[in-house]
Design an enzyme around this catalytic site. Structure first.
Site, PDB file in Angstrom:
ATOM      1  CD1 TRP A 102      18.918  71.939 125.486  1.00 11.86           C
ATOM      2  CD2 TRP A 102      19.576  72.835 127.566  1.00 11.86           C
ATOM      3  NE1 TRP A 102      18.662  73.291 125.783  1.00 11.86           N
ATOM      4  CE2 TRP A 102      19.256  73.772 126.493  1.00 11.86           C
ATOM      5  CE3 TRP A 102      19.958  73.306 128.842  1.00 11.86           C
ATOM      6  CZ2 TRP A 102      19.575  75.461 126.560  1.00 11.86           C
ATOM      7  CZ3 TRP A 102      20.533  75.051 128.810  1.00 11.86           C
ATOM      8  CH2 TRP A 102      19.977  75.496 128.431  1.00 11.86           C
ATOM      9  CG  ASP A 176      15.835  68.382 130.702  1.00 10.18           C
ATOM     10  OD1 ASP A 176      14.585  69.016 131.542  1.00 10.18           O
ATOM     11  OD2 ASP A 176      16.678  69.142 130.418  1.00 10.18           O
ATOM     12  CE  LYS A 200      12.549  74.721 127.241  1.00 12.12           C
ATOM     13  NZ  LYS A 200      13.619  76.215 126.131  1.00 12.12           N
TER      14      LYS A 200
HETATM   15  C1  LIG Z   1      15.671  70.419 127.229  1.00 15.98           C
HETATM   16  C2  LIG Z   1      16.085  72.025 128.404  1.00 15.98           C
HETATM   17  N1  LIG Z   1      16.529  71.595 129.676  1.00 15.98           N
HETATM   18  C3  LIG Z   1      17.425  72.075 130.090  1.00 15.98           C
HETATM   19  C4  LIG Z   1      16.854  73.621 129.591  1.00 15.98           C
HETATM   20  C5  LIG Z   1      16.920  75.159 131.229  1.00 15.98           C
HETATM   21  O1  LIG Z   1      16.324  75.453 131.451  1.00 15.98           O
HETATM   22  P1  LIG Z   1      16.225  76.969 132.275  1.00 15.98           P
HETATM   23  O2  LIG Z   1      16.774  78.172 131.391  1.00 15.98           O
HETATM   24  O3  LIG Z   1      14.616  76.421 133.003  1.00 15.98           O
HETATM   25  O4  LIG Z   1      17.515  76.750 133.153  1.00 15.98           O
HETATM   26  C6  LIG Z   1      16.196  74.123 128.855  1.00 15.98           C
HETATM   27  C7  LIG Z   1      16.226  75.555 128.076  1.00 15.98           C
HETATM   28  O5  LIG Z   1      16.053  75.831 127.180  1.00 15.98           O
HETATM   29  C8  LIG Z   1      15.565  73.422 127.558  1.00 15.98           C
HETATM   30  O6  LIG Z   1      15.905  73.400 126.090  1.00 15.98           O
END
Ligand SMILES: Cc1ncc(COP(=O)(O)O)c(C=O)c1O
Length: 363
Positions: A102, A176, A200
């Site tokens: 991520w 994040d 989540k």
């Molecule tokens: C740590 C993290 N950042 C970003 C994301 C991306 O999120 P989104 O699907 O809301 O764009 C996720 C998705 O699982 C994630 O676990």
């Protein structure tokens, strides 16, 4: 009513009480004669929902008046793009940690915007490909001086690795927190911006919840479209356009649930839930944890079995026993148990018993 034990990494399990309250209020919200989904986002009934959701979240995170909380569509992935668009100056630089999938995606978006702006992106650590999975150690960070901002991820959802201590950097720290926000004790004021895809620990999918210091939002580049500027969300309280009202309502209810549970109780329970699963892994020669112990995530527990065939069998038999979505992320395989705030202890006990029995039969 048959509720599965839902180990999905997101969209993920929501508190049953929240779902039941939403169900009760679905067609007639508190005598208004309409659903929250049907109300004007400019009316007083919705306004109260909106304000309360923000206030409860701010209270839970300990944020003062210098902070704004914004609801922005496009999930956490949109934040990966908005952050550099807002804060990367022409010819400037930003620092990114590459701790896993991520934060790696965030870095990629930073690099794209940097190429457009003649700016530079420094990689402050790179352990994304390490097996066992992990986060950077305190002495591994290579933050550069004078970056416009410093980006990292607190919990790599796929790797099952979580940062327990945050580095001190010389400028705005942006994090994040999609998969571990409000799951453990954390000083949110140590950051300048933090954000999470809602699906989540916060509510339904469809938006990111973004906490940002107002002073940082004001500094954003004004030469990008209005809807991509943080100042638009801050100045208009996320009501410049029609926000995802239903998602914000369920988010607000979920925050009230966290408050009612008591943060400390919830954090303690989260640690206990994770420990129960890690204890089975550690006591076994059959299961193998994916993450280095000191970085083990309390939200996403990841492990392997001796063969991929056994992993497939494990996932299938667990599903038949009411434990759903235990398959690891498609990019890495293995098993992943996502046990967010709303995941019940009874589900963990059920998994732990199943793991022991599965090992006895197949080990
Ligand atoms: C740590 C993290 N950042 C970003 C994301 C991306 O999120 P989104 O699907 O809301 O764009 C996720 C998705 O699982 C994630 O676990």
């Amino acid at each position: 009513m048959a509720r599965a034990y839902n180990f999905s990494a997101g969209p993920a399990v929501l508190p049953l009480e929240v779902l039941q309250e939403a169900q009760k209020e679905l067609v007639d919200y508190k005598g208004t004669g309409m659903s929250v989904m049907e109300m004007s986002h400019r009316g007083k009934d919705y306004d109260a929902i909106h304000q309360e959701a923000i206030a409860t979240f701010k209270e839970l995170c300990g944020l003062g008046d210098d902070w704004a909380v914004c609801f922005i569509q496009g999930g956490a992935s949109m934040q990966f793009a908005m952050i550099p668009m807002n804060f990367l100056p022409r010819g400037g630089a930003a620092d990114y940690a590459r701790e896993g999938t991520w934060s790696g995606k965030a870095l990629k978006e930073g690099q794209k915007v940097a190429a457009l702006r003649g700016a530079t992106v420094n990689v402050s650590c790179d352990c994304a490909k390490d097996i066992p999975t992990r986060m950077p150690k305190a002495d591994e960070w290579k933050w550069s001086e004078g970056a416009a901002y410093y980006h990292l991820c607190s919990n790599e959802t796929i790797a099952g690795a979580e940062l327990k201590e945050f580095p001190k950097v010389g400028g705005p720290l942006i994090c994040d927190m999609s998969s571990d926000i409000l799951s453990c004790e954390r000083d949110y004021n140590a950051f300048d911006m933090f954000y999470a895809g809602a699906q989540k620990n916060l509510g339904p999918s469809g938006m990111a919840v973004v906490a940002i210091r107002k002073s940082l939002a004001e500094k954003g580049n004004p030469d990008i479209p209005t809807m991509l500027q943080y100042r638009t969300y801050v100045d208009e309280n996320s009501l410049f356009n029609t926000p995802p009202t239903w998602g914000i309502y369920v988010f607000g209810e979920t925050m009230k649930w966290v408050k009612k549970m008591g943060k400390e109780n919830l954090f303690k329970l989260n640690a206990e839930k994770a420990k129960k699963i890690y204890d089975v892994i550690d006591a076994s020669g059959f299961y193998r944890g994916t993450a280095v112990k000191e970085f083990r995530s309390n939200m996403n527990v990841t492990w392997r079995l001796p063969t991929e065939e056994l992993e497939a069998q494990f996932v299938k038999e667990a599903a038949a026993a009411g434990m759903k979505s235990l398959k690891g992320h498609r990019s890495v395989g293995g098993i992943r148990a996502s046990i967010y705030n709303a995941f019940p202890m009874a589900g963990v006990d059920c998994l732990v018993d199943f793991m022991k029995e599965f090992e006895r039969k197949n080990g």
